[in-house]
Design an enzyme around this catalytic site. Structure first.
Site, PDB file in Angstrom:
ATOM      1  N   ASP A   1     -32.217  12.339  20.095  1.00  0.00           N
ATOM      2  CA  ASP A   1     -33.555  12.378  19.526  1.00  0.00           C
ATOM      3  C   ASP A   1     -34.473  13.025  20.547  1.00  0.00           C
ATOM      4  O   ASP A   1     -34.384  12.713  21.738  1.00  0.00           O
ATOM      5  CB  ASP A   1     -34.035  10.945  19.245  1.00  0.00           C
ATOM      6  CG  ASP A   1     -33.070  10.194  18.347  1.00  0.00           C
ATOM      7  OD1 ASP A   1     -33.063  10.487  17.147  1.00  0.00           O
ATOM      8  OD2 ASP A   1     -32.327   9.340  18.858  1.00  0.00           O
TER       9      ASP A   1
ATOM     10  N   HIS B   1     -34.972   7.820  21.596  1.00  0.00           N
ATOM     11  CA  HIS B   1     -35.150   7.552  20.171  1.00  0.00           C
ATOM     12  C   HIS B   1     -36.587   7.214  19.824  1.00  0.00           C
ATOM     13  O   HIS B   1     -37.071   7.556  18.746  1.00  0.00           O
ATOM     14  CB  HIS B   1     -34.236   6.407  19.740  1.00  0.00           C
ATOM     15  CG  HIS B   1     -34.286   6.117  18.276  1.00  0.00           C
ATOM     16  ND1 HIS B   1     -35.126   5.170  17.734  1.00  0.00           N
ATOM     17  CD2 HIS B   1     -33.636   6.678  17.239  1.00  0.00           C
ATOM     18  CE1 HIS B   1     -34.956   5.156  16.417  1.00  0.00           C
ATOM     19  NE2 HIS B   1     -34.067   6.063  16.092  1.00  0.00           N
TER      20      HIS B   1
ATOM     21  N   GLU C   1     -25.275  13.682  19.734  1.00  0.00           N
ATOM     22  CA  GLU C   1     -26.541  13.625  19.004  1.00  0.00           C
ATOM     23  C   GLU C   1     -27.635  13.083  19.910  1.00  0.00           C
ATOM     24  O   GLU C   1     -27.378  12.209  20.756  1.00  0.00           O
ATOM     25  CB  GLU C   1     -26.355  12.706  17.791  1.00  0.00           C
ATOM     26  CG  GLU C   1     -27.463  12.737  16.772  1.00  0.00           C
ATOM     27  CD  GLU C   1     -28.504  11.661  16.904  1.00  0.00           C
ATOM     28  OE1 GLU C   1     -29.471  11.678  16.118  1.00  0.00           O
ATOM     29  OE2 GLU C   1     -28.392  10.779  17.792  1.00  0.00           O
TER      30      GLU C   1
ATOM     31  N   HIS D   1     -23.430   9.429  17.971  1.00  0.00           N
ATOM     32  CA  HIS D   1     -24.827   9.061  17.735  1.00  0.00           C
ATOM     33  C   HIS D   1     -25.456   8.506  19.016  1.00  0.00           C
ATOM     34  O   HIS D   1     -25.087   7.432  19.487  1.00  0.00           O
ATOM     35  CB  HIS D   1     -24.841   8.006  16.620  1.00  0.00           C
ATOM     36  CG  HIS D   1     -26.176   7.520  16.227  1.00  0.00           C
ATOM     37  ND1 HIS D   1     -26.507   6.187  16.233  1.00  0.00           N
ATOM     38  CD2 HIS D   1     -27.261   8.187  15.776  1.00  0.00           C
ATOM     39  CE1 HIS D   1     -27.743   6.045  15.809  1.00  0.00           C
ATOM     40  NE2 HIS D   1     -28.233   7.235  15.526  1.00  0.00           N
TER      41      HIS D   1
HETATM   42 CA   LIG Z   1     -31.341  10.507  15.712  1.00  0.00          CA
END
Ligand SMILES: [Ca+2]
Ligand SMILES: [Ca+2]
Length: 389
Positions: free
Chosen positions: A77, A90, A75, A48
């Site tokens: 964003d 993020h 992962e 993450h």
């Molecule tokens: Ca995310």
């Protein structure tokens, strides 16, 4: 994913070496096929935001670290710069994860605006070109995480992470995947900087536009995923399912804006909550455009605090705080079975190792939480990976 309010720290978890050890424990010798996952494969470990327990999140260094630790999926964003480049952050508000506040040349760009209806003040990526953003340093977003790397690493583009993953796949011989999230898609569309078409172009250029490619695309907004599919994106798609928190008195999930429903539903006047997605009808709808769900883990196993005779929450471990460490696990919901019945993968978030986030039964050992979820049959976990030394 897990947004600001729940971004508790820490250090964390397990990558694939740890995973294989855990699975060995869970399966009494590593018979992975015994785990009741959707396709019988071992669950994936999703790093993450990179190795965010070690290094400032969503930087190339954090992704390299995650891969070196053994994570098989990284992962990120995705948000847009002013010139339409997808970068890994993020929050559109750069004050949260960069040192922009210490750059006097950008002082005049500080402003107040709204992100998904939430008032925020800071510096916003849509007001900066990529070249300008490249002059910023990433910082840790959590005071409980290491601070000594603040300012040392640059913000990366999604393309740079694709290049990294391809290079590391070639040099390690391991299959390494990416798991990008379209972040605040409606917000970006309103700004005239929609994410989806650019993302599709990058994925096509990478040669990854197929279900079997090493990529999962995720979003909280169904509209973003539906748009991607309609525009020809053929990768695996994952619908994220959020909530605000747990009411420890009852174990029930709570729904407070902006974590009550996807923002595209809010904008459309659709007053259903995220919880509508976990009903059989909600899952069937998701199956029409996605391959899986990424629910907050409390949709699968929630926790309930300990109440005294007067109905007050008890500080069971006597540390002066009442939190999940004083709470007990409740029986698993039917979500995993229901989602698998609907043919959907289930990748819950976010696994962290701090003791205050671990229910009493886990005895302050995060491995126990993984074992419990693996035994239930999750197809993957989002973790802030850090080896347990
Ligand atoms: Ca995310
Ligand atoms: Ca306590």
């Amino acid at each position: 994913m897990p947004r600001g309010r729940r971004r508790f720290s820490l250090q964390l978890t397990v990558a694939s070496l740890g995973l294989s050890i855990l699975l060995g424990i869970a399966c009494g010798g590593g018979e992975l096929s015994r785990l009741p996952t959707l396709d019988g494969r071992a669950p994936i470990v999703v790093a993450h935001r990179g190795a965010s327990g070690y290094l400032p999140e969503e930087t190339l260094e954090a992704y390299v670290k995650a891969i070196e630790l053994g994570a098989e999926v990284v992962e990120m964003d995705l948000i847009s710069t002013q010139d339409g480049v997808l970068i890994c952050r993020h929050d559109p508000n750069l004050a949260i994860s960069t040192d922009v506040a210490s750059h006097p040349e950008f002082a005049s760009r500080r402003k107040s605006t709204q992100v998904d209806g939430e008032p925020q003040t800071g510096w916003f990526a849509s007001d900066f070109t990529l070249a300008e953003i490249k002059t910023l340093g990433a910082i840790a977003t959590d005071a409980e995480r290491p601070q000594q790397y603040n300012g040392l690493f640059r913000i990366v583009t999604f393309q740079e992470v694709i290049d990294l993953v391809k290079a590391r796949t070639a040099t390690t011989g391991r299959r390494i995947s990416v798991y990008p999230e379209t972040k605040n898609p409606t917000y970006h569309r309103d700004l005239g900087l929609p994410l989806e078409d650019t993302l599709i172009a990058l994925i096509r250029a990478a040669g990854w536009n197929s279900r079997s490619a090493p990529i999962y695309v995720q979003s909280f907004e169904p509209g973003s995923l539906k748009y991607l599919r309609a525009k020809g994106l053929d990768t695996k798609l994952i619908q994220l399912i959020d909530a605000d928190d747990v009411d420890l008195r009852t174990g029930a999930l709570t729904f407070v804006a902006p974590y009550d429903r996807p923002y595209d539903w809010t904008r459309a006047g659709d007053n259903r909550l995220f919880s509508a997605m976990v009903t059989p009808a909600g899952l069937a709808e998701i199956k029409t455009y996605a391959d899986g769900i990424g629910p907050w883990k409390r949709y699968i196993v929630t926790v309930k605090g300990t109440l005294d005779a007067g109905g007050h929450l008890v500080d069971v471990n006597g540390d002066g705080l009442v939190n999940e460490a004083d709470a007990t696990l409740q029986s698993p919901t039917s979500l995993l079975a229901d989602a698998h019945q609907a043919g959907l993968y289930v990748h819950p978030y976010t696994f962290r190792n701090e003791s205050r986030r671990l229910a009493r039964e886990y005895q302050a050992d995060p491995k126990n939480e993984y074992l419990a979820f693996y035994a239930l049959g999750v197809d993957g976990v989002f973790t802030d990976p850090k080896f347990l030394l």
